[in-house]
Design an enzyme around this catalytic site. Structure first.
Site, short mmCIF file in Angstrom:
data_model
loop_
_atom_site.label_atom_id
_atom_site.label_comp_id
_atom_site.label_asym_id
_atom_site.label_seq_id
_atom_site.Cartn_x
_atom_site.Cartn_y
_atom_site.Cartn_z
N HIS A 146 0.86 -1.19 0.00
CA HIS A 146 0.00 0.00 0.00
C HIS A 146 0.89 1.23 0.00
O HIS A 146 2.10 1.15 0.18
CB HIS A 146 -0.94 0.00 1.20
CG HIS A 146 -0.24 -0.09 2.53
ND1 HIS A 146 0.30 -1.27 2.99
CD2 HIS A 146 0.02 0.83 3.49
CE1 HIS A 146 0.85 -1.06 4.18
NE2 HIS A 146 0.70 0.21 4.51
N HIS A 187 -1.21 1.14 11.63
CA HIS A 187 -1.21 0.41 10.36
C HIS A 187 0.13 -0.30 10.20
O HIS A 187 0.89 -0.43 11.16
CB HIS A 187 -1.51 1.37 9.19
CG HIS A 187 -0.60 2.54 9.11
ND1 HIS A 187 0.57 2.52 8.40
CD2 HIS A 187 -0.68 3.78 9.67
CE1 HIS A 187 1.17 3.70 8.50
NE2 HIS A 187 0.44 4.48 9.27
#
Length: 376
Positions: A62, A298
């Site tokens: 990502h 995250h």
């Protein structure tokens, strides 16, 4: 809840290296309208900062926070590499889940996916499954019903002076969850519980079990029932043997005359004592820290946290006090990310071992300094 479409799953892909795999995933995100051109640069930069390999053959490439403005809409593209892709450090990825997310939306998405992917038996199937099978596996549709036992099922400081109140509270909580039906409730309330000693009682029902789950109620002030002390009642619903693990931890506490730990702990502490093992001879320390990272815990700050924890020999668990309350192994990135930690969430760390204090101190310092992202 996030829904994964079959069209977003690409099976039988191949890539010579990690960069090529990431470029394929980025191209699919762009084609699907999830991101604008240039997002791939953020994905490659993220990989330079820290690996996005989670374990069990799974990577989640990502972008960086700097490229979040290129995200047009949250989405996922899944690439299956049956032959595997070298993801560095001797790790091989068979499935790459490319993520594009605005704000911290990806945390719920990751929590959902990693909950499924943490099952080794599921991960082993990912590299050969068809698109339809992959979707079912990733969405948890082929999983057995989840065993439910978290802080929402644990009530402490209940205003009660009789067992019937505790029985009714536990049975009602299990019924509201959908784990039992009215037959279970009737039997669980009408049948006298079993005293295990040290103020701990247990009950269940042979009828009406729909899903494995455990509910716990603890009286604010212990009382007596037929001459025996009552402090806590556990009510068990069972459709398989998964509740037995909790009962084994309970049995060990009772055998070691440690039931008082259950009576003194808060809900998160009760859960930890009944789902994890702590060396009674080792130093056991706990500390709570608040996550200040703008986008929560995250992959990048999660990796930074796990890296700190792995420097120590102590057994370390992490509990999201503002999440499910279930303790996770601090050495597992997948399980840490699956906690779904957002900005402002409180984490409880329990360290057991000779270097427990050093570990707690290092964890606190790392969190307070922003886990590689600076303090928000």
């Amino acid at each position: 809840m996030f829904q994964l479409e079959v069209q977003a799953i690409h099976t039988g892909a191949s890539a010579q290296n990690k960069e090529e795999a990431i470029r394929q995933v980025a191209a699919a995100l762009t084609a699907a309208g999830n991101v604008a051109e240039g997002y791939v640069n953020g994905m490659l930069a993220r990989e330079q900062q820290t690996t996005t390999f989670l374990g069990n053959g799974i990577a989640i490439p990502h972008g960086t926070t700097d490229t979040r403005d290129l995200v047009l809409k949250t989405g996922v593209q899944v690439y299956q590499f049956p032959q595997g892709v070298d993801w560095g450090d001797g790790q091989t990825a068979y499935v790459a889940i490319g993520i594009a997310a605005k704000s911290d939306e990806h945390l719920a998405l990751l929590r959902q996916l990693t909950h499924v992917l943490s099952d080794d038996s599921v991960a082993a199937q990912l590299k050969t499954a068809s698109a339809e099978e992959l979707r079912a596996l990733l969405m948890g549709e082929k999983q057995a019903a989840e065993f439910s036992f978290d802080t929402s099922l644990i009530a402490v400081d209940v205003a009660a002076n009789d067992l019937m109140t505790l029985q009714a509270l536990n049975a009602g909580r299990l019924q509201a969850l959908g784990a039992v039906d009215a037959r279970f409730v009737a039997q669980a309330i009408s049948t006298p519980p079993l005293s295990l000693g040290q103020g701990i009682w247990l009950n269940d029902s042979a009828e009406g079990n729909l899903q494995s789950a455990i509910a716990v109620s603890r009286a604010a002030t212990p009382f007596t029932h037929q001459g025996e002390n009552v402090a806590m009642l556990l009510t068990v619903a069972a459709t398989d043997d998964r509740p037995l693990d909790v009962l084994r931890y309970l049995s060990a506490l009772l055998q070691n005359n440690k039931a008082q730990r259950l009576i003194d702990a808060d809900a998160a502490g009760v859960l930890a004592l009944l789902t994890s093992e702590v060396d009674e001879t080792a130093d056991v320390l706990t500390a709570e820290f608040t996550i200040r990272n703008e986008h929560g815990l995250h992959a990048r700050p999660g990796t930074a946290l796990v890296t700190v924890i792995k420097q120590f020999n102590s057994d370390i668990t992490v509990t999201n006090l503002d999440g499910s309350g279930k303790p996770a192994n601090g050495r597992s990135l997948m399980k840490v990310v699956a906690l779904g930690v957002k900005k402002g969430h409180r984490l409880r760390f329990t360290a057991s071992g000779d270097d427990a204090q050093q570990a707690i101190d290092a964890i606190g310092e790392a969190i307070n300094s922003g886990l590689g992202e600076g303090v928000a």
